[in-house]
Design an enzyme around this catalytic site. Structure first.
Site, PDB file in Angstrom:
ATOM      1  CD  GLU A   1      10.743  12.615  11.415  1.00  0.00           C
ATOM      2  OE1 GLU A   1       9.617  12.149  11.682  1.00  0.00           O
ATOM      3  OE2 GLU A   1      11.583  11.995  10.748  1.00  0.00           O
TER       4      GLU A   1
ATOM      5  CE  LYS B   1      -1.745   2.555   3.209  1.00  0.00           C
ATOM      6  NZ  LYS B   1      -1.626   3.829   2.493  1.00  0.00           N
TER       7      LYS B   1
ATOM      8  N   GLY C   1      -4.954  -0.085   6.757  1.00  0.00           N
ATOM      9  CA  GLY C   1      -3.681  -0.470   7.385  1.00  0.00           C
ATOM     10  C   GLY C   1      -3.854  -1.514   8.484  1.00  0.00           C
TER      11      GLY C   1
ATOM     12  CB  CYS D   1      13.415   9.008   7.768  1.00  0.00           C
ATOM     13  SG  CYS D   1      14.246   7.930   6.608  1.00  0.00           S
TER      14      CYS D   1
ATOM     15  CD  GLU E   1      13.551   0.207   8.545  1.00  0.00           C
ATOM     16  OE1 GLU E   1      14.251   1.165   8.909  1.00  0.00           O
ATOM     17  OE2 GLU E   1      13.960  -0.967   8.574  1.00  0.00           O
TER      18      GLU E   1
HETATM   19  P1  NAD Z   1       2.624   8.271   8.096  1.00  0.00           P
HETATM   20  O1  NAD Z   1       2.906   7.429   9.279  1.00  0.00           O
HETATM   21  O2  NAD Z   1       1.613   9.318   8.200  1.00  0.00           O
HETATM   22  O3  NAD Z   1       2.190   7.364   6.860  1.00  0.00           O
HETATM   23  C1  NAD Z   1       2.980   6.270   6.410  1.00  0.00           C
HETATM   24  C2  NAD Z   1       2.070   5.222   5.845  1.00  0.00           C
HETATM   25  O4  NAD Z   1       1.298   4.690   6.908  1.00  0.00           O
HETATM   26  C3  NAD Z   1       1.080   5.721   4.804  1.00  0.00           C
HETATM   27  O5  NAD Z   1       0.960   4.744   3.781  1.00  0.00           O
HETATM   28  C4  NAD Z   1      -0.217   5.832   5.596  1.00  0.00           C
HETATM   29  O6  NAD Z   1      -1.355   5.641   4.777  1.00  0.00           O
HETATM   30  C5  NAD Z   1      -0.080   4.683   6.565  1.00  0.00           C
HETATM   31  N1  NAD Z   1      -0.815   4.797   7.814  1.00  0.00           N
HETATM   32  C6  NAD Z   1      -1.203   5.916   8.457  1.00  0.00           C
HETATM   33  N2  NAD Z   1      -1.849   5.583   9.599  1.00  0.00           N
HETATM   34  C7  NAD Z   1      -1.848   4.232   9.676  1.00  0.00           C
HETATM   35  C8  NAD Z   1      -2.354   3.292  10.620  1.00  0.00           C
HETATM   36  N3  NAD Z   1      -2.979   3.680  11.734  1.00  0.00           N
HETATM   37  N4  NAD Z   1      -2.163   1.971  10.368  1.00  0.00           N
HETATM   38  C9  NAD Z   1      -1.514   1.566   9.274  1.00  0.00           C
HETATM   39  N5  NAD Z   1      -1.026   2.413   8.331  1.00  0.00           N
HETATM   40  C10 NAD Z   1      -1.179   3.729   8.544  1.00  0.00           C
HETATM   41  O7  NAD Z   1       4.049   8.814   7.692  1.00  0.00           O
HETATM   42  P2  NAD Z   1       4.380   9.793   6.502  1.00  0.00           P
HETATM   43  O8  NAD Z   1       3.959  11.150   6.963  1.00  0.00           O
HETATM   44  O9  NAD Z   1       3.865   9.248   5.216  1.00  0.00           O
HETATM   45  O10 NAD Z   1       5.974   9.671   6.422  1.00  0.00           O
HETATM   46  C11 NAD Z   1       6.806  10.463   7.145  1.00  0.00           C
HETATM   47  C12 NAD Z   1       7.402   9.705   8.295  1.00  0.00           C
HETATM   48  O11 NAD Z   1       8.049   8.534   7.810  1.00  0.00           O
HETATM   49  C13 NAD Z   1       8.476  10.480   9.004  1.00  0.00           C
HETATM   50  O12 NAD Z   1       8.331  10.324  10.379  1.00  0.00           O
HETATM   51  C14 NAD Z   1       9.769   9.816   8.533  1.00  0.00           C
HETATM   52  O13 NAD Z   1      10.844   9.963   9.401  1.00  0.00           O
HETATM   53  C15 NAD Z   1       9.345   8.415   8.388  1.00  0.00           C
HETATM   54  N6  NAD Z   1      10.222   7.684   7.478  1.00  0.00           N
HETATM   55  C16 NAD Z   1      11.064   6.745   7.998  1.00  0.00           C
HETATM   56  C17 NAD Z   1      11.925   6.063   7.168  1.00  0.00           C
HETATM   57  C18 NAD Z   1      12.843   5.012   7.699  1.00  0.00           C
HETATM   58  O14 NAD Z   1      13.351   4.206   6.921  1.00  0.00           O
HETATM   59  N7  NAD Z   1      13.090   4.963   9.006  1.00  0.00           N
HETATM   60  C19 NAD Z   1      11.940   6.345   5.809  1.00  0.00           C
HETATM   61  C20 NAD Z   1      11.071   7.299   5.310  1.00  0.00           C
HETATM   62  C21 NAD Z   1      10.200   7.960   6.168  1.00  0.00           C
END
Ligand code: NAD
Length: 475
Positions: free
Chosen positions: A379, A170, A207, A279, A245
Site C-alpha cells: 500500500e 483517540k 493505544g 484505504c 479496519e
Molecule cells: P496508523 O496505524 O499509523 O495509525 C492509526 C491510529 O493508530 C492512530 O491513531 C495511531 O495513533 C494509532 N496507533 C499507532 N500505533 C499504535 C499501536 N501500537 N497501538 C494502538 N494504536 C496505535 O495508520 P495511519 O497511518 O494513521 O492510517 C493509514 C492506514 O489506515 C492505511 O493503511 C489505511 O489503509 C488504513 N485505513 C483503513 C481504513 C479502513 O476502513 N479499512 C480506513 C482508513 C484508513
C-alpha cells in the site's frame, strides 16, 4: 494558532494529567496550526472509568432518547460545517473544494442513518422457549487514522451511540481537531456525561492501554495493518471484541469490451481523490493487453487535469499529502517503482512545479507494472496508480486476488451483468461495478489482512451488539 488545553472526559473539559502537548502541523504551509493535550495513561483510565460509569443508564435509555440526541448532534454538525471543513483543510491539507463532499456530508448523513436504526435494539426474536434480545456491547475504545478523520470516527461513533454503548476515542496525532469540535457539539446538545470521552495522545503510548484495559468491552481500530495487529495482541488477554479496519491494495479490472475512456477516467479519479490517501482506493488498474497503450494515454490525460496546489484555493482538486512523513513514504515508493523497472508515464519524485514548500506530490502513474513489483503489492497511500496488463480474463481475476489485502475491488465491463459475474469472484469486502462508489448504506470492511470488521450499513450496528438468548423451560 489554536491552543486546545483540555480533554473531554465525563462530560467536562479537564486538563490532561501531564503538561506535554502535541503540535498539529498544516502540511500545506509546514507551519503549526494547533497544539492539543497529550493524554497519558492516567487520562485514559479516567476516561474509561467515566465511560463505565455512564454505561448502565445510557444502555437503558430509550431508542427515542438516543435518536433524538443523535439528530440534534447532526443538526449541530451542520451548523458547525465550516469549522469541520477548516479542521480538515488545516490539519490534513484537504482541498476546500472537496472537504465537505469527501469528509463531512457522509458523517452527518451517517449519524442520521443510525439514529433511524436505534430502535433495532428493541427487536426481539422468539422461537418456542427461546427469546433472543440485543444488548449494547459496553464500553468501546476507538482508535482512528488521519486520512478520513471525521468519517472514520463517525463509522464507529454513530452505530455505537445508537446501540447504547459508551465511548473513549483517540484521534490520530496529526488530525485531532474535528474530534474536539465533536466534543463541543456533544456538550452543547446535552449528551449524558461519560457517553463520549476524548483522549488525544500517542497511539504507541496509550493505544495498548485502551485496547488492553479489562473495563473496555470492545476496541474498534482503523489504521495500518501493522498497528492493527498490535491492537489485537493487546486486546487478546481480555478476550474483547476487536474490529479491525486496515489497509488495502485494491484492483480495478477493466474488460476488453468496456467503455475504456469512462473506465480509465473513473479509476484515475478514484486513486487521486484525497491525494491518494484512501484505504479502498483502486490503485492497481488491470487492463487487457490489446487496449493497454490506449488506456495509458487516457490515464495520463486524466491525471493532467488534476489541479494540485494550495488547499484553500477553491479551484484546487489535490492538496498536499497529510504530512511530510507521508510524502517521504510515497516518494520512497516512486523511487522503488523506477528501480524495479516500471515505466513512469507521469508525475515522479520531484515536487509539482511552484510547490516546493509543503508536502506535495505530483499525480503519478506507472505503466508496465508487473504483479510481483513492490509498488503492485504494498500500500503506497499516495496519488500513485499502477497499470498492469493482462492477456486473459482468468489471469485478471487471479492477479486481482493475489494480494494479502482484500478491502475493495472494482470492475468495469461491458454491462452490469458481466461486471457482477466478475465481482462475485473477487476476494474483497466491497466491489464497485460500472463506476459505483462508497455509500454509507453498504457494509464496509476487509477480507484477509484488510481487517475483520464491517462498518456502515445495517451490519455496522451489529459490531456494537451482544446477542443474548433467554431460554425458558421446554414444553
Ligand atoms: P496508523 O496505524 O499509523 O495509525 C492509526 C491510529 O493508530 C492512530 O491513531 C495511531 O495513533 C494509532 N496507533 C499507532 N500505533 C499504535 C499501536 N501500537 N497501538 C494502538 N494504536 C496505535 O495508520 P495511519 O497511518 O494513521 O492510517 C493509514 C492506514 O489506515 C492505511 O493503511 C489505511 O489503509 C488504513 N485505513 C483503513 C481504513 C479502513 O476502513 N479499512 C480506513 C482508513 C484508513
Amino acid at each position: 494558532m489554536k491552543s486546545i488545553e483540555s480533554l473531554y472526559i465525563g462530560g467536562r473539559w479537564c486538563p490532561a494529567n501531564s503538561s506535554e502537548t502535541i503540535t498539529v502541523i498544516n502540511p500545506a504551509t509546514e507551519q503549526p496550526c494547533a497544539t492539543i493535550p497529550k493524554a497519558n495513561e492516567q487520562d485514559v483510565i479516567r476516561a474509561i472509568e467515566a465511560a463505565r460509569a455512564a454505561f448502565d443508564d445510557w444502555a437503558a435509555s430509550s431508542a427515542e432518547t438516543r435518536a433524538a440526541l443523535m439528530l440534534a448532534t447532526a443538526d449541530e454538525m451542520q451548523a458547525r460545517y465550516d469549522d469541520l471543513v477548516d479542521a480538515h483543510v488545516s490539519s490534513m491539507g484537504c482541498p476546500v473544494s472537496l472537504a465537505g463532499y469527501l469528509h463531512i456530508d457522509a458523517a452527518i448523513e451517517g449519524l442520521r442513518y443510525y439514529a433511524a436504526r436505534a430502535a433495532r435494539m428493541d427487536e426481539i426474536s422468539e422461537q418456542e422457549n427461546v427469546t433472543v434480545i440485543k444488548e449494547p456491547i459496553g464500553v468501546c475504545a476507538f482508535i482512528n487514522p488521519w486520512n478520513y478523520p471525521l468519517h472514520q470516527l463517525m463509522g464507529k461513533l454513530a452505530p455505537a451511540l445508537a446501540a447504547g454503548c459508551t465511548i473513549v476515542t483517540k484521534p490520530a496525532e496529526q488530525t485531532p481537531l474535528q474530534d474536539f469540535i465533536m466534543a463541543e457539539i456533544f456538550d452543547k446538545v446535552g449528551l449524558p456525561a461519560g457517553v463520549f470521552n476524548l483522549v488525544s495522545g500517542s497511539g504507541r503510548e496509550i493505544g495498548p492501554l485502551m485496547s488492553g484495559h479489562p473495563q473496555v468491552d470492545m476496541v474498534s481500530f482503523t489504521g495500518s495493518t501493522a498497528a492493527g495487529i498490535q491492537v489485537a495482541l493487546s486486546a487478546a488477554d481480555t478476550v474483547k471484541r476487536v474490529c479491525q479496519e486496515l489497509g488495502g491494495k485494491s484492483p480495478l479490472i477493466i474488460t476488453e469490451d468496456a467503455d475504456l475512456e469512462a473506465a480509465v477516467r473513473y479509476g484515475v479519479a478514484d486513486v487521486m481523490a484525497n491525494t491518494g490517501q484512501t484505504c479502498n482506493a483502486l490503485t492497481r488498474m488491470l487492463v487487457p493487453a490489446s487496449r493497454y497503450n490506449e488506456a495509458v494515454d487516457i490515464a495520463v490525460a486524466a491525471a493532467a487535469e488534476q489541479r494540485v496546489g494550495d488547499p484553500r484555493d477553491p479551484e484546487v482538486t489535490m492538496g498536499p499529502m497529510a504530512s511530510n512523513r507521508q510524502r517521504e513514504t510515497v516518494i520512497g515508493y516512486i523511487e522503488q517503482g523506477i528501480k524495479e523497472g516500471a515505466r513512469l508515464v507521469c508525475g515522479g519524485t520531484q515536487a509539482p512545479s511552484g510547490l516546493e514548500q509543503g508536502a506535495y506530490v505530483q499525480p503519478t502513474i506507472f505503466a508496465d507494472v508487473t504483479p510481483d513489483m513492490t509498488i503492485a503489492r504494498e500500500e503506497i497511500f499516495g496519488p500513485v496508480l499502477c497499470m498492469i496488463s493482462y492477456d486473459d480474463p482468468e489471469d485478471a481475476i487471479a492477479i486481482a486476488n493475489d494480494s494479502i489485502y482484500g478491502l475493495a475491488a472494482g470492475v468495469y465491463a461491458k454491462d452490469q451483468a458481466s461486471a457482477m459475474a466478475i465481482a462475485r469472484r473477487l476476494k474483497a469486502g466491497q466491489c464497485y461495478t460500472q463506476g459505483g462508489y462508497f455509500t454509507i448504506k453498504a457494509p464496509f470492511g476487509g477480507y484477509k489482512q484488510s481487517g475483520n470488521g464491517r462498518e456502515w450499513g445495517e451490519h455496522g450496528l451489529d459490531e456494537f451488539i451482544e446477542t443474548k438468548a433467554i431460554i425458558g423451560p421446554s414444553d
